[in-house]
Write a protein that holds these residues in place. Sequence first.
Motif, short mmCIF file in Angstrom:
data_model
loop_
_atom_site.label_atom_id
_atom_site.label_comp_id
_atom_site.label_asym_id
_atom_site.label_seq_id
_atom_site.Cartn_x
_atom_site.Cartn_y
_atom_site.Cartn_z
N PRO A 150 0.85 -1.06 -0.01
CA PRO A 150 0.09 -0.05 0.08
C PRO A 150 0.78 1.25 -0.01
N THR A 151 0.60 2.30 -0.61
CA THR A 151 1.29 3.42 -0.77
C THR A 151 0.32 4.79 -0.33
N PRO A 152 1.49 5.71 0.19
CA PRO A 152 0.65 6.96 0.76
C PRO A 152 -0.09 7.62 -0.23
N THR A 153 -0.92 8.36 0.43
CA THR A 153 -1.80 9.24 -0.56
C THR A 153 -1.64 10.80 -0.18
N ALA A 154 -2.01 11.51 -1.11
CA ALA A 154 -1.76 13.04 -0.72
C ALA A 154 -2.83 13.90 -0.28
N GLY A 155 -4.12 13.02 -0.29
CA GLY A 155 -5.26 13.95 0.28
C GLY A 155 -5.92 14.34 -1.08
N ARG A 156 -7.25 14.54 -0.84
CA ARG A 156 -8.51 15.10 -1.72
C ARG A 156 -8.09 16.49 -2.23
N ALA A 157 -7.42 17.14 -1.34
CA ALA A 157 -7.33 18.61 -1.58
C ALA A 157 -6.14 18.88 -2.75
N ARG A 158 -5.37 17.69 -3.01
CA ARG A 158 -4.37 18.03 -4.09
C ARG A 158 -4.81 17.38 -5.41
N LEU A 159 -5.99 17.27 -5.60
CA LEU A 159 -6.59 16.66 -7.14
C LEU A 159 -6.21 17.71 -8.16
N GLY A 160 -6.71 19.06 -7.96
CA GLY A 160 -6.66 19.85 -8.92
C GLY A 160 -7.75 19.67 -10.06
N LEU A 161 -8.85 19.60 -9.67
CA LEU A 161 -9.85 19.18 -10.37
C LEU A 161 -10.12 20.33 -11.83
N PRO A 162 -10.12 21.53 -11.65
CA PRO A 162 -10.23 22.44 -12.76
C PRO A 162 -9.38 21.94 -13.67
N SER A 163 -7.82 22.22 -13.45
CA SER A 163 -7.01 21.97 -14.28
C SER A 163 -7.08 20.28 -15.13
N ALA A 164 -7.36 19.60 -14.10
CA ALA A 164 -7.52 18.04 -14.55
C ALA A 164 -8.38 17.96 -15.77
N LEU A 165 -9.52 18.69 -15.53
CA LEU A 165 -10.85 18.54 -16.33
C LEU A 165 -10.25 19.42 -17.80
N LEU A 166 -9.70 20.56 -17.62
CA LEU A 166 -9.01 21.26 -18.71
C LEU A 166 -8.24 20.63 -19.68
N VAL A 167 -7.05 19.98 -18.93
CA VAL A 167 -5.88 19.13 -19.73
C VAL A 167 -7.06 18.05 -20.45
N THR A 168 -7.85 17.34 -19.70
CA THR A 168 -8.27 15.87 -20.15
C THR A 168 -9.16 16.30 -21.63
N VAL A 169 -9.85 17.40 -21.80
CA VAL A 169 -10.45 17.81 -22.86
C VAL A 169 -9.49 18.21 -23.74
N ALA A 170 -8.36 18.95 -23.25
CA ALA A 170 -7.47 19.48 -24.44
C ALA A 170 -6.80 18.54 -25.01
N LEU A 171 -6.45 17.30 -24.26
CA LEU A 171 -5.65 16.11 -24.69
C LEU A 171 -6.52 15.44 -25.73
N GLY A 172 -7.76 15.31 -25.25
CA GLY A 172 -9.09 14.49 -26.12
C GLY A 172 -9.32 15.24 -27.64
#
Length: 528
Positions: A246-268
Amino acid sequence: MRITEGHLPQRPLPHRMERTMSSHDHFAKHMQAEQRRSMAPHQSPDGAPSPDATRTPAHTGPEQRRWWALGFVLTGNLAVFAAVTMMNVALPAAQQALGLTDASRAAVVTLYSLCFGAFMLLGGRLADVVGLRRCLTAGLVGFAAASLLGGVSPSAEMLLAARALQGMTGALVAATALAMISVMFTHGRARARAFALFGMVMGMGTAASFTLAGALVDGFSWRWVMLITTPVALLVALGLVRTAPPTPTAGRARLGLPSALLVTVALGLLVFGFDRASTLGWAHPATWTSLAGAVVLLGLFGLVLRRSAHPLIPPRLLADRLRLAAFTSVFVVGIGIFAGMYILTTFLQGVLGYSALLTGLAFLPYGLSAMATSQLLTVVSGRVSAVAMLVVGLFISAAAIASFILLGTDSTYVTGILPAMLLLGAGGTIVMVTGSDAATRGAGADSGIASALVNSGQQIGAALGTALLTAIMTATTRRHLAGAGELDATLTGYAHASAVGAAIIALSAIGVLVLARGPAGHRHRAVA
């Protein structure tokens, strides 16, 4: 507060400790301590060697488990990448069985690459947030379900939906696999062996996937190309639960959802635009609108990264010159490997008249070359700089693509195809093994996103290279059809596309050398 996957925290960590050491760094130190303990002779309470003292390190519990875990990780990673090559072989039979239109047939490949490339970075950050093992096993279970859905599909619509789900869940696997290897094998000869095995399995496995797919299609049904993945993925997921730490996690606050959604659509949009370019041409509205949209969204992504407290791609990850050179090399070699495979496949089937099974067998030397190169890398590890290995690998890949210029009507497998296979396997393996190691080494809590950047870069490079070289090949062939026969015009198209591809890779090798100059680049050694 850091949360370890599968465990509740006993008490908050001191803030000073949180600032000075990331959770993945703690885990890496723990793994190093476990490795040292597993290699030390066992002693009884009075200090005398115990009966277990004669056991080798490979037979101790933690040491044996991590090598088993490596095998499961490599198998899962190979399964999601082989889904592309195997389905390519099965497409003609699937089109006939389900009555696919030409557009639907192309979409079977495009949807997988689109979702795979688009969700890669989001998968990498999810892996850092929820834990590497948890993300990897969830991706494998989802991939197994999507493969089962595709294998029993009664219609084109269900097959397309299954391929999209395969791409999304496969992205979770690919984004996590390299990070898992990096945190399980942190340094020394064990790390060199682990990454050499990664190169060997990916090289030989990719070549073997052509042969396996051809045998399944000719001997059974195209459906087994997808169905066979279901039990494999489930067994790998079960094996990882039992062997991977099992590996450590960084916590929910570190997801960076807005940038994740932007780059997902951009790469698509980027992958879709490249695909449209290869089929419809660069001037088609679907091509340039998709690519323009991708550029705009990537620009917005950059602005969000600068203002975000927890950016999806931390700037510190790209501050190291060697790491940036590794990402660049993997992106460029994606052009060479996948575009090269496409050209070789079309030449074998379209010019030499090979069947699906014979085409698969023809790729075996590529895998053998990858295996031999992986073994060589373990010998030179620690002796040659990573920068030198990246540059050499890129130049070998450029030579492989350049050799396609010599293909002609009198070319045979031995004189025309075999040398290209051997060079392509060697160059691609050198860059992928060295680049993967350099990109993930010391990434700490950013291991997941570093791993995702490696695979995403390779995927985008493959899409760009295939689209670019295919567009050049098609345009050249059409231009020469009036003054030459169809075969001669096709060979001219191969030659022009190959010349451009080889020039791009060779110039990129020089660029990588310049980029990596300085203390950060020269003090690192290849897979050391």
